[in-house]
Every structure is written in C-alpha cells, then in structure tokens.
Design a protein around this motif. Structure first.
Motif, PDB file in Angstrom:
ATOM      1  N   PHE A   5     -11.503 -12.199 -13.988  1.00  0.00           N
ATOM      2  CA  PHE A   5     -10.156 -11.617 -13.998  1.00  0.00           C
ATOM      3  C   PHE A   5      -9.902 -10.933 -12.659  1.00  0.00           C
ATOM      4  O   PHE A   5     -10.825 -10.684 -11.872  1.00  0.00           O
ATOM      5  N   THR A   6      -8.631 -10.615 -12.430  1.00  0.00           N
ATOM      6  CA  THR A   6      -8.222  -9.955 -11.183  1.00  0.00           C
ATOM      7  C   THR A   6      -7.259  -8.825 -11.515  1.00  0.00           C
ATOM      8  O   THR A   6      -6.322  -8.998 -12.291  1.00  0.00           O
ATOM      9  N   PHE A   7      -7.523  -7.663 -10.930  1.00  0.00           N
ATOM     10  CA  PHE A   7      -6.595  -6.540 -11.138  1.00  0.00           C
ATOM     11  C   PHE A   7      -6.181  -5.966  -9.784  1.00  0.00           C
ATOM     12  O   PHE A   7      -6.812  -6.204  -8.743  1.00  0.00           O
ATOM     13  N   LEU A   8      -5.104  -5.211  -9.827  1.00  0.00           N
ATOM     14  CA  LEU A   8      -4.553  -4.580  -8.635  1.00  0.00           C
ATOM     15  C   LEU A   8      -4.719  -3.072  -8.766  1.00  0.00           C
ATOM     16  O   LEU A   8      -4.316  -2.479  -9.768  1.00  0.00           O
ATOM     17  N   HIS A   9      -5.317  -2.456  -7.747  1.00  0.00           N
ATOM     18  CA  HIS A   9      -5.577  -1.014  -7.757  1.00  0.00           C
ATOM     19  C   HIS A   9      -4.730  -0.356  -6.676  1.00  0.00           C
ATOM     20  O   HIS A   9      -4.902  -0.619  -5.484  1.00  0.00           O
ATOM     21  N   ALA A  10      -3.799   0.505  -7.105  1.00  0.00           N
ATOM     22  CA  ALA A  10      -2.949   1.255  -6.180  1.00  0.00           C
ATOM     23  C   ALA A  10      -2.882   2.708  -6.628  1.00  0.00           C
ATOM     24  O   ALA A  10      -3.207   3.045  -7.772  1.00  0.00           O
ATOM     25  N   ALA A  11      -2.455   3.577  -5.734  1.00  0.00           N
ATOM     26  CA  ALA A  11      -2.347   5.001  -6.044  1.00  0.00           C
ATOM     27  C   ALA A  11      -1.393   5.663  -5.063  1.00  0.00           C
ATOM     28  O   ALA A  11      -1.039   5.094  -4.027  1.00  0.00           O
ATOM     29  N   ASP A  12      -0.983   6.876  -5.410  1.00  0.00           N
ATOM     30  CA  ASP A  12      -0.223   7.719  -4.484  1.00  0.00           C
ATOM     31  C   ASP A  12       1.007   7.005  -3.932  1.00  0.00           C
ATOM     32  O   ASP A  12       1.197   6.887  -2.718  1.00  0.00           O
ATOM     33  N   LEU A  13       1.862   6.550  -4.853  1.00  0.00           N
ATOM     34  CA  LEU A  13       3.099   5.872  -4.458  1.00  0.00           C
ATOM     35  C   LEU A  13       4.098   6.855  -3.853  1.00  0.00           C
ATOM     36  O   LEU A  13       4.883   6.484  -2.990  1.00  0.00           O
ATOM     37  N   HIS A  14       4.111   8.084  -4.352  1.00  0.00           N
ATOM     38  CA  HIS A  14       5.006   9.139  -3.853  1.00  0.00           C
ATOM     39  C   HIS A  14       6.441   8.635  -3.717  1.00  0.00           C
ATOM     40  O   HIS A  14       7.084   8.773  -2.666  1.00  0.00           O
ATOM     41  N   LEU A  15       6.933   8.034  -4.782  1.00  0.00           N
ATOM     42  CA  LEU A  15       8.273   7.454  -4.748  1.00  0.00           C
ATOM     43  C   LEU A  15       9.331   8.506  -4.451  1.00  0.00           C
ATOM     44  O   LEU A  15       9.320   9.600  -4.994  1.00  0.00           O
ATOM     45  N   ASP A  16      10.249   8.135  -3.579  1.00  0.00           N
ATOM     46  CA  ASP A  16      11.360   8.995  -3.154  1.00  0.00           C
ATOM     47  C   ASP A  16      10.881  10.202  -2.370  1.00  0.00           C
ATOM     48  O   ASP A  16      11.461  11.291  -2.454  1.00  0.00           O
ATOM     49  N   GLY A 230      -1.604   0.633   8.552  1.00  0.00           N
ATOM     50  CA  GLY A 230      -1.218  -0.066   7.339  1.00  0.00           C
ATOM     51  C   GLY A 230      -1.617   0.689   6.081  1.00  0.00           C
ATOM     52  O   GLY A 230      -2.638   1.363   6.038  1.00  0.00           O
ATOM     53  N   LYS A 231      -0.802   0.566   5.043  1.00  0.00           N
ATOM     54  CA  LYS A 231      -1.047   1.210   3.755  1.00  0.00           C
ATOM     55  C   LYS A 231      -0.811   0.187   2.654  1.00  0.00           C
ATOM     56  O   LYS A 231       0.025  -0.707   2.791  1.00  0.00           O
ATOM     57  N   GLY A 232      -1.511   0.336   1.533  1.00  0.00           N
ATOM     58  CA  GLY A 232      -1.314  -0.658   0.483  1.00  0.00           C
ATOM     59  C   GLY A 232      -2.241  -0.501  -0.695  1.00  0.00           C
ATOM     60  O   GLY A 232      -2.508   0.618  -1.143  1.00  0.00           O
ATOM     61  N   ALA A 233      -2.750  -1.624  -1.190  1.00  0.00           N
ATOM     62  CA  ALA A 233      -3.515  -1.645  -2.437  1.00  0.00           C
ATOM     63  C   ALA A 233      -4.656  -2.650  -2.338  1.00  0.00           C
ATOM     64  O   ALA A 233      -4.662  -3.521  -1.457  1.00  0.00           O
ATOM     65  N   TYR A 234      -5.602  -2.521  -3.262  1.00  0.00           N
ATOM     66  CA  TYR A 234      -6.722  -3.461  -3.328  1.00  0.00           C
ATOM     67  C   TYR A 234      -6.501  -4.480  -4.451  1.00  0.00           C
ATOM     68  O   TYR A 234      -6.153  -4.111  -5.576  1.00  0.00           O
ATOM     69  N   ILE A 235      -6.702  -5.743  -4.116  1.00  0.00           N
ATOM     70  CA  ILE A 235      -6.813  -6.803  -5.112  1.00  0.00           C
ATOM     71  C   ILE A 235      -8.298  -6.944  -5.416  1.00  0.00           C
ATOM     72  O   ILE A 235      -9.107  -7.192  -4.519  1.00  0.00           O
ATOM     73  N   VAL A 236      -8.662  -6.753  -6.673  1.00  0.00           N
ATOM     74  CA  VAL A 236     -10.072  -6.764  -7.070  1.00  0.00           C
ATOM     75  C   VAL A 236     -10.307  -7.926  -8.023  1.00  0.00           C
ATOM     76  O   VAL A 236      -9.736  -7.966  -9.120  1.00  0.00           O
ATOM     77  N   SER A 237     -11.130  -8.869  -7.611  1.00  0.00           N
ATOM     78  CA  SER A 237     -11.474 -10.026  -8.441  1.00  0.00           C
ATOM     79  C   SER A 237     -12.888  -9.861  -8.975  1.00  0.00           C
ATOM     80  O   SER A 237     -13.826  -9.607  -8.208  1.00  0.00           O
ATOM     81  N   VAL A 238     -13.023 -10.000 -10.286  1.00  0.00           N
ATOM     82  CA  VAL A 238     -14.314  -9.843 -10.952  1.00  0.00           C
ATOM     83  C   VAL A 238     -14.711 -11.189 -11.543  1.00  0.00           C
ATOM     84  O   VAL A 238     -13.941 -11.807 -12.289  1.00  0.00           O
TER      85      VAL A 238
END
Length: 427
Positions: A5-16, A230-238
């Motif tokens: 499976f693959t999941f996306l790990h993100a944090a600290d969006l600080h929207l607006d 650059g800023k973003g997220a990790y794609i994690v494949s298990v």
C-alpha cells in the motif's frame, strides 16, 4: 505478510497563514502569498490522484490559528471531499495551532475522514483502495494549544494489522527552535513497537530513524525567510514484506530563499551590482517558474564593508535591486527581494585588531571570547542591553535567542566598532 500500500504523510498546513511582518510588499506578492497555503493543499490532492495513494495522514496544525478562518475550513472540507471521492481515507490529528478548544464552524467532514480526539489515543483501520486492510492508524489531538504531557507514552499497539502507524504532533528530543509541546524522546518512539511515526510540528523535513521510521515531512508552504526551499509531503510505499520506500514531493507555491553574495575581491560598486544581478538570476532559474521571496545576505571581507554599513546604504541597494528584477505583476515566475542584510567585515581581521592595546583591543577580546562560550555571550549581551531588558517582552525575546544568534549580533557590533573607531582615528 501484508498487502502492499501507499500513503501520503503531510503536516503543518497552516491554512490561511497571514504572513505577518512583510513591509512594502506589492499587491501581487501579497495576494500570491495569501493563496499559497491553499495552492499547496491542492498540490496534495494532485499527488493523491497521480500516485494512487491509498490513504492520507495529516499530523496537526492544519489551520494557522485556534480560531480557524471560515475560508480555511471550507477549503479544507472541499479538498478532503475530492480526496475521499477517489476512495482514499484521511486521518487527522490537531496540534498546538489548531487544538480542539479553538472556535470551529459546524461543518460535516466527508465520509472517510477520521479526526482523532484528545481524550485518549484512538485506533482506526486503514484500507487500500481495493478494500484490503493495510494498517492500523493511531492518533491523539491536542485539547488546548499548550500540551506539555508526553503523549507518545499513551500509544499502545493493538494486534490485528500487518502495519502500525502512529500519528503525533510533538517535539522529539526537545528541539529548541520549536515550542516544547508533547515532548518525547526518540528512543521512546523507536521502542514502542510501531512501524512508522508520522510526526508534525517541526517545519523542516527530517527522517529521525528508519525501521522503525520516525519522520517529520516539514510544512507545505514556507511562511518566512526561516523556512527556505521546497516544502511538501512524503509518499510512503510499503511492500507486502514491510519494506518502506519514501519519496518527497515539493508542493510549495512560493519559495523563500536566502541568497549569499560575497564582497571579497571587489573594490567597486559596479562589481557588487554585477554579483547581485547574477545571484538573483541563478535563483530565478532554479525556481523553475515559481515565485521567490529572497533575502540577500552580503558576506565576506572587503573594502566595500565600510560603505555598506553606512545608514540607509543597504536600503538603497534593496530599492535598486527591486527595480532591476521588475514588478511581480509583470511575470508569473517573479522574484521579490524581501530585504538585504549586511553581514560583511572589514579588511582588517578582528583577531588582528584584538591584539592592540586600549579600548578597541579590550572590546574585541571580550567579543571573541564570547564566541566560544554561551554563558559569556549571554552575559555580554545582557550587559549591553541592560536598559532594553527592563521591558518584559524584550527581555523574554532576548532569553529565547540561541548562542549562534547572539554571536552574530556580537560580531556585527565588533565590526561596526572597528570601522567607526578607525574612521575616527583617520579623521
């Protein structure tokens, strides 16, 4: 054996995020920044579409303030709806910027969005898009903005899943650059039996440990010159055997960059102008069409130092540089010089000047000694800023400065002292 499976790990969006503190910023820059956190959020959704993500974990501080703006809540609701419409689950914890106690609109989150509460660590099953059990996801949210308990100690693994993922907003090993909320130690995480700790709170991406993985993805969009690149997220494949492959995806809409330009080896302002122009153009090319807010740091030793530290000279260079790069509204991939900081030194090295007798030599010897001692650097600044320290807010701010920051101020003061006293002697 599990299923891949693959999941996306993100944090600290600080929207607006309000992007406070910017002065003399053109409307085009201000509007692009105002939308940048939402554009980065849209970048997450694009990743979910392209990369066949099975589920998403968001590790806190989705909003910039406890009392979330309605605009941010509605945008998030819409984006999460687009994700779940693709058959993707989303797991969320709230952190110190968006605790449960903050004011919230009464909105319904899309089916497939799981928000962890603050009363205890909960556990939800995460599935692949095909419906196979992929993992158990555990998490806990902040009830209020300031959580000083070690939340990591509350996580207990349950049987019944091939993979165990812990979602936590925390400061691991007490990083002094961040508020020490939900403090915990790395060894506590690695020994807890989980395969992956999806962390939030630290805005730099860091892989603290592998197998088990302990990971900060950083924030989605830089909010100041302290958050460059650059800023973003990790794609994690298990894999079905549990091996982990991580790929970082940059989704930042606007980049913050610090540009170092040396004055060494140049004697004329024209040479400095040429170096500034070349450095700015290199950053523009590297940004590949994305807007950039840049702080120019003049460094090195040279004969131009005495001129650069004169009142208003750096500001004059900044105004001219903004004219050279052009108005932001005239280009999609604009670059806006946010400021110019002068960190240069004179031709005479401080160590040599410190060998002299008299007031200047004694001053420099104290300053150079402070560079090797956090205690001395603090004492020296406390003495120099005795009057300012009577103001509670200034005193509190000074107390949180790092040794490196104090040394930078002391070095600047020493360089200025050399220049002023040499000029006085020459006169």
């Amino acid at each position: 054996m599990g299923v891949p499976f693959t999941f996306l790990h993100a944090a600290d969006l600080h929207l607006d995020s309000p992007f406070k503190g910017l002065t003399k910023v053109p409307d085009a820059v201000r509007e692009r920044l105002r939308e940048s956190t939402f554009t980065a959020l849209g970048g997450l959704c694009d990743i979910v579409r392209r990369e066949k993500i099975d589920f998403v974990v968001l590790a806190g501080d989705l909003f910039d303030a406890a009392d979330r703006s309605l605009r941010a809540q509605l945008r998030l609701q819409r984006t999460l709806g687009e994700m779940t419409a693709l058959g993707v689950q989303v797991f969320i914890v709230h952190g110190n910027h968006d605790p449960e106690s903050g004011r919230q609109a009464k909105l319904d989150w899309p089916q497939g969005v799981h928000v962890f509460g603050s009363s205890g660590v909960d556990c939800f099953p995460a599935h692949t898009r095909n419906g196979d059990l992929a993992a158990f996801v555990y998490g806990i949210s902040y009830p209020t903005a300031a959580v000083t308990d070690n939340l990591a100690l509350r996580f207990k693994k349950r049987e019944g899943a091939p993979f165990h993922l812990a979602l936590l907003h925390a400061n691991v090993d007490g990083d002094p650059s961040y508020d020490n909320y939900a403090p915990c130690k790395l060894e506590e995480l690695t020994s807890a039996g989980f395969h992956y700790w999806a962390l939030g709170h630290v805005h730099d991406r860091r892989i603290l440990h592998e197998y088990p993985h302990v990971v900060y993805p950083g924030n989605l969009q830089g909010r100041s010159i302290r958050e460059t690149g650059g800023k973003g997220a990790y794609i994690v494949s298990v894999s079905d055997t549990g091996s982990i492959d991580m790929r970082f995806r940059d989704v930042a809409d606007v980049l913050w960059q610090e540009i170092a330009v040396s004055i060494e080896g140049i004697e004329r302002e024209q040479e400095l102008k040429n170096r500034l122009g070349s450095a700015v153009e290199e950053v523009r090319q590297a940004a590949q069409g994305r807007p950039v807010l840049a702080r120019i740091r003049l460094a090195g030793r040279g004969v131009l130092h005495d001129k650069l530290i004169q009142p208003s000279v750096a500001e004059e260079w900044l105004e001219e540089l903004r004219e050279w790069v052009g108005a932001p509204e005239d280009s999609e991939g604009w670059i806006w010089p946010e400021s110019i900081s002068v960190r240069t030194g004179g031709v005479l090295r401080l160590e040599n000047a410190a060998e002299e007798e008299g007031f200047l030599g004694e001053l420099l010897r104290r300053g150079l000694a402070a560079a090797h001692s956090p205690e001395l650097s603090k004492d020296l600044l406390d003495e120099a800023m005795e009057t300012l320290r009577r103001q509670p807010k200034i005193r509190e701010w000074l107390e949180t400065r790092t040794h490196e920051e104090r040394i930078e101020w002391i070095n600047q003061a020493m360089e200025l002292s050399v220049s002023l006293l040499r000029e006085e002697d020459a006169g």
